[in-house]
Design a protein around this motif. Sequence first.
Motif, mmCIF file in Angstrom:
data_model
loop_
_atom_site.group_PDB
_atom_site.id
_atom_site.type_symbol
_atom_site.label_atom_id
_atom_site.label_comp_id
_atom_site.label_asym_id
_atom_site.label_seq_id
_atom_site.Cartn_x
_atom_site.Cartn_y
_atom_site.Cartn_z
ATOM 1 N N GLY A 21 0.827 -1.199 0.000
ATOM 2 C CA GLY A 21 0.000 0.000 0.000
ATOM 3 C C GLY A 21 0.862 1.250 0.000
ATOM 4 N N THR A 22 0.205 2.388 0.139
ATOM 5 C CA THR A 22 0.904 3.676 0.143
ATOM 6 C C THR A 22 0.314 4.564 1.216
ATOM 7 O OG1 THR A 22 1.324 3.563 -2.249
ATOM 8 C CG2 THR A 22 1.491 5.728 -1.199
ATOM 9 N N VAL A 23 1.185 5.176 2.007
ATOM 10 C CA VAL A 23 0.782 6.197 2.961
ATOM 11 C C VAL A 23 1.111 7.561 2.352
ATOM 12 C CG1 VAL A 23 1.204 7.212 5.227
ATOM 13 C CG2 VAL A 23 1.086 4.732 4.984
ATOM 14 N N ARG A 24 0.087 8.375 2.191
ATOM 15 C CA ARG A 24 0.258 9.704 1.605
ATOM 16 C C ARG A 24 0.532 10.709 2.732
ATOM 17 N NH1 ARG A 24 -5.370 10.556 -0.854
ATOM 18 N NH2 ARG A 24 -5.805 9.752 1.249
ATOM 19 N N PHE A 25 1.600 11.489 2.561
ATOM 20 C CA PHE A 25 2.056 12.383 3.619
ATOM 21 C C PHE A 25 1.776 13.850 3.313
ATOM 22 C CE2 PHE A 25 4.524 8.820 5.118
ATOM 23 C CZ PHE A 25 4.656 9.067 6.489
ATOM 24 N N ALA A 26 1.392 14.562 4.377
ATOM 25 C CA ALA A 26 1.468 16.027 4.396
ATOM 26 C C ALA A 26 2.677 16.383 5.244
ATOM 27 C CB ALA A 26 0.201 16.623 4.998
ATOM 28 N N LEU A 27 3.597 17.149 4.681
ATOM 29 C CA LEU A 27 4.800 17.556 5.393
ATOM 30 C C LEU A 27 4.571 18.948 5.968
ATOM 31 C CD1 LEU A 27 7.564 16.365 2.887
ATOM 32 C CD2 LEU A 27 6.246 15.046 4.565
ATOM 33 N N VAL A 28 4.598 19.044 7.290
ATOM 34 C CA VAL A 28 4.289 20.291 7.985
ATOM 35 C C VAL A 28 5.596 20.976 8.388
ATOM 36 C CG1 VAL A 28 3.037 21.348 9.891
ATOM 37 C CG2 VAL A 28 2.163 19.234 8.841
ATOM 38 N N GLY A 29 5.871 22.097 7.746
ATOM 39 C CA GLY A 29 7.140 22.792 7.956
ATOM 40 C C GLY A 29 8.102 22.406 6.851
ATOM 41 N N ILE A 30 8.447 23.343 5.972
ATOM 42 C CA ILE A 30 9.307 22.997 4.834
ATOM 43 C C ILE A 30 10.593 23.815 4.868
ATOM 44 C CG2 ILE A 30 7.542 22.030 3.332
ATOM 45 C CD1 ILE A 30 7.302 24.698 1.937
ATOM 46 N N GLY A 31 11.290 23.686 6.000
ATOM 47 C CA GLY A 31 12.639 24.223 6.120
ATOM 48 C C GLY A 31 13.627 23.345 5.384
ATOM 49 N N TRP A 32 14.915 23.612 5.601
ATOM 50 C CA TRP A 32 15.948 22.915 4.818
ATOM 51 C C TRP A 32 15.935 21.403 5.060
ATOM 52 C CZ3 TRP A 32 19.824 19.914 6.820
ATOM 53 C CH2 TRP A 32 20.082 20.040 8.195
ATOM 54 N N TRP A 33 15.623 20.958 6.283
ATOM 55 C CA TRP A 33 15.619 19.522 6.532
ATOM 56 C C TRP A 33 14.534 18.827 5.709
ATOM 57 C CZ3 TRP A 33 18.730 16.030 8.661
ATOM 58 C CH2 TRP A 33 18.214 14.758 8.931
ATOM 59 N N HIS A 72 -0.422 19.284 -3.604
ATOM 60 C CA HIS A 72 -1.076 20.361 -2.857
ATOM 61 C C HIS A 72 -0.055 21.148 -2.027
ATOM 62 C CE1 HIS A 72 -5.028 18.599 -3.758
ATOM 63 N NE2 HIS A 72 -4.465 17.432 -3.505
ATOM 64 N N ALA A 73 -0.241 22.456 -1.945
ATOM 65 C CA ALA A 73 0.531 23.322 -1.060
ATOM 66 C C ALA A 73 -0.462 24.221 -0.331
ATOM 67 C CB ALA A 73 1.528 24.163 -1.850
ATOM 68 N N ILE A 74 -0.470 24.128 1.003
ATOM 69 C CA ILE A 74 -1.421 24.898 1.796
ATOM 70 C C ILE A 74 -0.685 25.612 2.926
ATOM 71 C CG2 ILE A 74 -3.367 23.385 1.264
ATOM 72 C CD1 ILE A 74 -2.980 22.019 3.946
ATOM 73 N N THR A 75 -1.330 26.618 3.480
ATOM 74 C CA THR A 75 -0.744 27.353 4.595
ATOM 75 C C THR A 75 -1.097 26.653 5.912
ATOM 76 O OG1 THR A 75 -2.666 28.768 4.928
ATOM 77 C CG2 THR A 75 -0.993 29.518 3.325
ATOM 78 N N ALA A 85 -7.534 17.748 3.254
ATOM 79 C CA ALA A 85 -7.491 16.625 4.199
ATOM 80 C C ALA A 85 -7.702 15.275 3.519
ATOM 81 C CB ALA A 85 -8.520 16.829 5.304
ATOM 82 N N ASP A 86 -8.426 15.264 2.405
ATOM 83 C CA ASP A 86 -8.652 14.006 1.695
ATOM 84 C C ASP A 86 -7.426 13.546 0.913
ATOM 85 O OD1 ASP A 86 -11.227 13.907 2.647
ATOM 86 O OD2 ASP A 86 -12.108 14.838 0.856
ATOM 87 N N ALA A 87 -6.408 14.416 0.839
ATOM 88 C CA ALA A 87 -5.241 14.112 0.007
ATOM 89 C C ALA A 87 -4.111 13.422 0.758
ATOM 90 C CB ALA A 87 -4.714 15.389 -0.645
ATOM 91 N N TYR A 88 -4.220 13.307 2.091
ATOM 92 C CA TYR A 88 -3.125 12.687 2.845
ATOM 93 C C TYR A 88 -3.681 11.807 3.956
ATOM 94 C CZ TYR A 88 -3.942 16.597 6.107
ATOM 95 O OH TYR A 88 -4.517 17.496 6.983
#
Length: 358
Positions: A21-33, A72-75, A85-88
């Motif tokens: 299967g696949t787990v879809r991620f939302a990454l919160v905080g997009i600093g250098w790491w 998707h890119a959200i604030t 929310a349905d995307a991750y």
Amino acid sequence: MDLEAAVENYAERDWRTGVEGTVRFALVGIGWWTTDVAIPAIESTELCRTTTLVSSSAEKGRRVAAEHDVDHAITYDEFHDGAAADAYDAIYVATPNAYHLEYAETAAELGKAVLCEKPMEATVERAERLVETCEEHDVPLMVAYRMQTDPSVRRARRLIEDGVLGEPVQVYGNNSQPLLEMIPDPDQWRLDPELSGYGTSVMDLGIYPINTARYLLDRDPVAVQAWLTSSHEAFSDVPDERSSMLLRFEGDVHAVSTSSQRAQRDSQLKVTGTEGQIDLRPAFGGQCTLTVTRGDVTVELSDESMDAEREMELEFDYFADRVLGGDPIGPDGRHGLTDMRVIEAIHEADRTGGVVEP
């Protein structure tokens, strides 16, 4: 004992259950790491995909999303409002420590699994709220101790479990880096106690030898002493530009650990037992060399392909494997809470000059 055979007898993904299967991620905080390590790591995984980026800057989010073909890119505000929310299926939280709780709370309310960077929060109290929220909503929570899925560290744990060292006696750990050379900004969040928490070197670096020793020994600290100092003006708001501590683990295993945010980059973790020794170096920076000694026999094993990105790839896939299969997660929230309590005890021990029980 055939030491060489014992060292080499290891499967890298020994945690793999075979679930698909696949787990879809939302990454919160997009600093250098996140941009330099986490996103490329997920691109190399077997079970994960980045579908959403969450940033304080809508423009930056859209730009990074376009660069990495993310849907998707959200604030931050849009995230809290439930946008995309349905995307991750899960979130990875890589914001400054003091913001972890609010994003984990929203994710839990949305029924999303949470992979939270270490340390779990800025204080024990906020970390407790984070764990309780995830438990209340019955969502998986893992603290991102990437060393626990690093093949060299897992191999070392197996060797200790198999008695290669005899009975563990003592541990030495260190972790240091030149923070101001890496990020030449005296106003950065790691030097702001409102954002970092109790301090900087123990929260950011010292947690590695503490947690990895806990993992290797399968034991927790029961008493600590500590000495923390700051001399450089950039560290005037935090107590621990450099730190040293003594820890007594369950079973009377003694440990010495040092860390510094203003020193040559270096890391090591050494466990000595009644019959042997394991030395990991560099322990926390990729390309680790595992040296195992028992009596007059020494075996050395290096993995030059290992780096932070590959460590993160294994960590993400482990988390996804557990989420997809519904199996228990190793470094869960309760595990992370122990580290928070140990860190709090270290800072209290420095303030009081005494021995503190976490």
